[in-house]
Design a protein around this motif. Structure first.
Motif, short mmCIF file in Angstrom:
data_model
loop_
_atom_site.label_atom_id
_atom_site.label_comp_id
_atom_site.label_asym_id
_atom_site.label_seq_id
_atom_site.Cartn_x
_atom_site.Cartn_y
_atom_site.Cartn_z
N LYS A 47 9.44 -6.52 -3.72
CA LYS A 47 8.20 -5.80 -4.05
C LYS A 47 7.51 -5.25 -2.80
CE LYS A 47 6.44 -7.96 -8.24
NZ LYS A 47 6.46 -9.43 -8.31
N GLU A 48 7.79 -5.90 -1.66
CA GLU A 48 7.13 -5.49 -0.41
C GLU A 48 7.81 -4.30 0.26
OE1 GLU A 48 4.38 -7.01 1.20
OE2 GLU A 48 4.11 -7.87 -0.81
N ILE A 49 9.01 -3.96 -0.21
CA ILE A 49 9.71 -2.83 0.43
C ILE A 49 9.14 -1.52 -0.11
CG2 ILE A 49 11.97 -1.73 0.82
CD1 ILE A 49 11.78 -4.56 2.03
N VAL A 50 8.75 -0.65 0.81
CA VAL A 50 8.18 0.64 0.38
C VAL A 50 9.31 1.58 -0.03
CG1 VAL A 50 6.89 2.67 1.15
CG2 VAL A 50 6.15 0.38 1.86
N ILE A 51 9.25 2.03 -1.28
CA ILE A 51 10.22 3.01 -1.78
C ILE A 51 9.44 4.29 -2.12
CG2 ILE A 51 12.09 3.50 -3.41
CD1 ILE A 51 12.28 0.48 -3.98
N GLN A 52 9.68 5.32 -1.30
CA GLN A 52 8.97 6.59 -1.49
C GLN A 52 9.78 7.50 -2.41
OE1 GLN A 52 8.89 7.94 2.61
NE2 GLN A 52 6.74 7.38 2.82
N TYR A 53 9.08 8.38 -3.12
CA TYR A 53 9.74 9.45 -3.85
C TYR A 53 9.57 10.74 -3.05
CZ TYR A 53 10.62 13.34 -6.84
OH TYR A 53 11.13 14.53 -7.30
N LYS A 71 0.84 -1.20 0.00
CA LYS A 71 0.00 0.00 0.00
C LYS A 71 0.88 1.25 0.00
CE LYS A 71 -0.41 0.16 4.97
NZ LYS A 71 -1.25 0.10 6.13
N LYS A 72 0.31 2.35 -0.46
CA LYS A 72 1.07 3.60 -0.55
C LYS A 72 1.26 4.21 0.84
CE LYS A 72 0.79 3.78 -5.18
NZ LYS A 72 1.82 3.10 -5.93
N ASN A 126 -8.72 5.31 0.92
CA ASN A 126 -8.15 4.56 -0.20
C ASN A 126 -7.06 3.59 0.26
OD1 ASN A 126 -6.15 6.32 0.47
ND2 ASN A 126 -6.11 7.43 -1.47
N GLY A 127 -6.95 3.42 1.58
CA GLY A 127 -5.99 2.45 2.10
C GLY A 127 -4.58 2.99 2.23
#
Ligand code: PGA
Length: 251
Positions: A205-211, A3-4, A35-36
């Motif tokens: 894929k599960e690692i959250v990478i933010q911009y 999720k975002k 929206n989760g």
């Protein structure tokens, strides 16, 4: 896809009355967004306790903007991981480019902080990114690789799974010059590839990478729809409840 996750880095802004106003505004604005997406606010140290009290019964997460890697002692002006835990923080931003540039934090120092955050039960939002000069020289990927391997040295696979990585091109921070979705996606894919290569047991894929870097409500949607952009670290636009909520609703 995970999720975002949208985090607001308040930087050195907001005293207590302003904190009360902004948190109340964010809570109100987020009431109608379902929206989760996960929202995190990172106020300055002096506002953390106030923010914690206001956020106690809300799903909005609380983070700090920095910490020191030692437990306690003669480190005038510093704040420990345990202190952050005691005011209710779950997250801590580490290695932000302003810490690297203005306060001369090295990859080695940042690595000590990342490890201390993990051993203390805090989730680091670990920031990396190239300068304009580095981008123009064509060494963006080398810089990113060095920051990843230095900052995450001896971080275990289980710890990596609890790390948010924030890619913030230094030239896009606070400048209004946002990276194009293609430029950001290219580096995010590189980071995801680095994780696959160096942490084969982790589901990259599960690692959250933010911009991060000049994210605003009107450019968030395009950035966040890129396949490897899992969220945003927001500076300027998180200081107004409506624009922070606007970015979250773009998820
Ligand atoms: P900005 O800052 O959104 O104001 O560019 C981002 C950051 O520094 O995390």
């Amino acid at each position: 896809m995970s999720k975002k996750v949208i985090a607001g880095n308040w930087k050195m802004n907001m005293d207590i009355p302003e904190t009360v106003k902004l948190i109340s505004g964010i809570k109100e604005a987020l009431k109608n967004i379902n929206n989760g997406a996960e929202a995190i606010v990172c106020p300055p140290f002096t506002s953390l306790e106030t923010a914690y009290t206001l956020l106690k019964d809300s799903p909005i997460g609380l983070g700090a903007q920095n910490m020191y890697f030692e437990d306690s002692g003669a480190y005038t002006g510093e704040i420990s991981a345990a202190m952050l835990k005691s005011v209710g923080c779950r997250y801590v931003i580490l290695g932000h480019s302003e810490r690297r540039t203005i306060f001369k934090e090295s990859d080695e120092t940042i690595n000590k902080k990342v490890k201390k955050a993990h051993s203390s039960g805090l989730l680091p939002i670990f920031c990396i990114g190239e300068t304009l000069e580095e981008r123009e020289k064509g060494i963006t990927f080398d810089v990113i690789r060095t920051q990843l391997s230095g900052g995450l040295k001896d971080v275990s696979p289980a710890e990596l799974e609890k790390t948010i990585i924030a890619y913030e091109p230094v030239w896009a921070i606070g400048t209004g010059k946002v990276a194009t979705p293609e430029q950001a996606q290219e580096v995010h894919a590189f980071i995801r590839g680095w994780i696959k290569e160096n942490y084969p047991s982790v589901n990259a894929k599960e690692i959250v990478i933010q911009y991060g870097g000049s994210v605003k409500p009107d450019n968030a949607k395009e950035l966040l729809s890129q396949p490897d952009i899992d969220g945003a670290l927001v500076g300027g636009a998180c200081l107004k409840a409506d624009s922070f909520a606007g970015i979250i609703s773009a998820c």
